[in-house]
Write a protein that holds these residues in place. Structure first.
Motif, mmCIF file in Angstrom:
data_model
loop_
_atom_site.group_PDB
_atom_site.id
_atom_site.type_symbol
_atom_site.label_atom_id
_atom_site.label_comp_id
_atom_site.label_asym_id
_atom_site.label_seq_id
_atom_site.Cartn_x
_atom_site.Cartn_y
_atom_site.Cartn_z
ATOM 1 N N LEU A 5 24.222 25.163 83.175
ATOM 2 C CA LEU A 5 25.282 26.057 83.636
ATOM 3 C C LEU A 5 25.065 27.459 83.077
ATOM 4 O O LEU A 5 24.695 27.602 81.909
ATOM 5 N N PRO A 6 25.312 28.489 83.874
ATOM 6 C CA PRO A 6 25.278 29.849 83.330
ATOM 7 C C PRO A 6 26.228 29.947 82.135
ATOM 8 O O PRO A 6 27.271 29.281 82.107
ATOM 9 N N SER A 7 25.905 30.797 81.173
ATOM 10 C CA SER A 7 26.645 30.816 79.910
ATOM 11 C C SER A 7 28.153 31.005 80.053
ATOM 12 O O SER A 7 28.913 30.311 79.362
ATOM 13 N N PRO A 8 28.682 31.900 80.927
ATOM 14 C CA PRO A 8 30.144 31.993 80.985
ATOM 15 C C PRO A 8 30.799 30.728 81.544
ATOM 16 O O PRO A 8 31.899 30.355 81.115
ATOM 17 N N ILE A 9 30.119 30.059 82.456
ATOM 18 C CA ILE A 9 30.665 28.818 83.016
ATOM 19 C C ILE A 9 30.606 27.716 81.967
ATOM 20 O O ILE A 9 31.571 26.965 81.786
ATOM 21 N N ALA A 10 29.508 27.645 81.244
ATOM 22 C CA ALA A 10 29.382 26.651 80.173
ATOM 23 C C ALA A 10 30.464 26.860 79.117
ATOM 24 O O ALA A 10 31.058 25.892 78.618
ATOM 25 N N LEU A 25 40.027 31.360 78.607
ATOM 26 C CA LEU A 25 40.186 32.711 79.145
ATOM 27 C C LEU A 25 39.036 33.636 78.779
ATOM 28 O O LEU A 25 38.694 34.537 79.545
ATOM 29 N N SER A 26 38.418 33.432 77.633
ATOM 30 C CA SER A 26 37.445 34.394 77.113
ATOM 31 C C SER A 26 36.233 34.655 78.016
ATOM 32 O O SER A 26 35.722 35.768 78.007
ATOM 33 N N PRO A 27 35.738 33.704 78.837
ATOM 34 C CA PRO A 27 34.589 34.028 79.689
ATOM 35 C C PRO A 27 34.944 34.842 80.938
ATOM 36 O O PRO A 27 34.060 35.228 81.701
ATOM 37 N N PHE A 28 36.226 35.094 81.171
ATOM 38 C CA PHE A 28 36.664 35.833 82.353
ATOM 39 C C PHE A 28 36.751 37.325 82.043
ATOM 40 O O PHE A 28 37.110 37.711 80.928
ATOM 41 N N HIS A 69 23.691 26.944 93.970
ATOM 42 C CA HIS A 69 23.935 28.357 94.250
ATOM 43 C C HIS A 69 24.084 28.492 95.755
ATOM 44 O O HIS A 69 23.253 27.985 96.512
ATOM 45 N N GLU A 70 25.162 29.154 96.178
ATOM 46 C CA GLU A 70 25.485 29.230 97.601
ATOM 47 C C GLU A 70 26.172 30.567 97.892
ATOM 48 O O GLU A 70 27.213 30.866 97.310
ATOM 49 N N ASP A 71 25.578 31.363 98.769
ATOM 50 C CA ASP A 71 26.169 32.645 99.187
ATOM 51 C C ASP A 71 26.529 33.530 97.996
ATOM 52 O O ASP A 71 27.602 34.148 97.960
ATOM 53 N N GLY A 72 25.653 33.596 97.004
ATOM 54 C CA GLY A 72 25.878 34.440 95.845
ATOM 55 C C GLY A 72 26.821 33.868 94.807
ATOM 56 O O GLY A 72 27.096 34.515 93.798
ATOM 57 N N GLN A 73 27.331 32.677 95.044
ATOM 58 C CA GLN A 73 28.247 32.037 94.101
ATOM 59 C C GLN A 73 27.552 30.887 93.390
ATOM 60 O O GLN A 73 26.576 30.318 93.890
ATOM 61 N N VAL A 74 28.092 30.533 92.234
ATOM 62 C CA VAL A 74 27.685 29.329 91.536
ATOM 63 C C VAL A 74 28.756 28.290 91.846
ATOM 64 O O VAL A 74 29.937 28.485 91.528
ATOM 65 N N TYR A 93 34.507 23.984 92.066
ATOM 66 C CA TYR A 93 34.766 25.276 91.434
ATOM 67 C C TYR A 93 33.719 26.255 91.962
ATOM 68 O O TYR A 93 32.523 26.027 91.809
ATOM 69 N N ARG A 94 34.165 27.346 92.555
ATOM 70 C CA ARG A 94 33.272 28.395 93.079
ATOM 71 C C ARG A 94 33.442 29.640 92.209
ATOM 72 O O ARG A 94 34.503 30.256 92.223
ATOM 73 N N PHE A 95 32.383 29.955 91.474
ATOM 74 C CA PHE A 95 32.403 31.080 90.544
ATOM 75 C C PHE A 95 31.637 32.275 91.106
ATOM 76 O O PHE A 95 30.543 32.108 91.652
ATOM 77 N N ASP A 96 32.206 33.468 90.937
ATOM 78 C CA ASP A 96 31.483 34.726 91.115
ATOM 79 C C ASP A 96 31.336 35.316 89.728
ATOM 80 O O ASP A 96 32.337 35.472 89.005
ATOM 81 N N LEU A 97 30.099 35.621 89.361
ATOM 82 C CA LEU A 97 29.827 36.149 88.034
ATOM 83 C C LEU A 97 29.501 37.636 88.106
ATOM 84 O O LEU A 97 28.955 38.124 89.102
ATOM 85 N N ASP A 98 29.812 38.334 87.029
ATOM 86 C CA ASP A 98 29.433 39.722 86.851
ATOM 87 C C ASP A 98 28.803 39.796 85.471
ATOM 88 O O ASP A 98 29.512 39.912 84.470
ATOM 89 N N GLY A 99 27.479 39.642 85.429
ATOM 90 C CA GLY A 99 26.797 39.573 84.138
ATOM 91 C C GLY A 99 27.208 38.317 83.401
ATOM 92 O O GLY A 99 27.114 37.219 83.929
ATOM 93 N N ASP A 100 27.729 38.509 82.193
ATOM 94 C CA ASP A 100 28.144 37.374 81.363
ATOM 95 C C ASP A 100 29.635 37.089 81.466
ATOM 96 O O ASP A 100 30.210 36.478 80.555
ATOM 97 N N LEU A 101 30.267 37.541 82.561
ATOM 98 C CA LEU A 101 31.694 37.291 82.741
ATOM 99 C C LEU A 101 31.956 36.668 84.104
ATOM 100 O O LEU A 101 31.230 36.914 85.063
ATOM 101 N N ILE A 102 33.023 35.889 84.165
ATOM 102 C CA ILE A 102 33.474 35.318 85.444
ATOM 103 C C ILE A 102 34.426 36.342 86.057
ATOM 104 O O ILE A 102 35.398 36.757 85.407
ATOM 105 N N LYS A 103 34.147 36.755 87.313
ATOM 106 C CA LYS A 103 35.066 37.717 87.950
ATOM 107 C C LYS A 103 35.998 37.054 88.945
ATOM 108 O O LYS A 103 37.107 37.514 89.152
#
Length: 109
Positions: A5-10, A25-28, A69-74, A93-103
């Protein structure tokens, strides 16, 4: 099998496993948006309220078992167990990431 898993999701998944609200909350990002239960929960205050009402009291713990990975999302799928009707329930769960944060995070059953 351990998922990569990418680090913010993990970090989010690990904090959820501990029912650690601040850790969840901290990875968001501060402006993050979470879509769940038919609602839109914006920023830390909105997400905190959702977690305090729908996650912590029923000890809902998400255990991912697939990632893609699907359409730019994890996209992460797996069951959530807890003290709620129908447990366990399988979620996506469909995540959009911005670097090391979940947006953004969209949770569907």
């Amino acid at each position: 099998m351990t998922l990569e898993l990418p680090s913010p999701i993990a970090a989010y998944v690990a904090a959820n496993a501990r029912l650690d609200l601040d850790g969840m909350l901290s990875p968001f990002s501060r402006e993050a948006v979470l879509f769940a239960d038919g609602g839109r929960h914006e920023g830390y205050a909105g997400m905190r309220a959702l977690f305090e009402e729908a996650v912590i009291p029923v000890k809902a713990i998400f255990t991912p078992d697939t990632i893609r990975h699907e359409d730019g999302q994890v996209v992460v799928e797996g069951p959530a167990h807890g003290d709620f009707r129908g447990s366990p329930i399988r979620f996506t769960y469909r995540f959009d990431l911005d670097g090391d944060l979940i947006k953004t995070l969209e949770i569907t059953a």
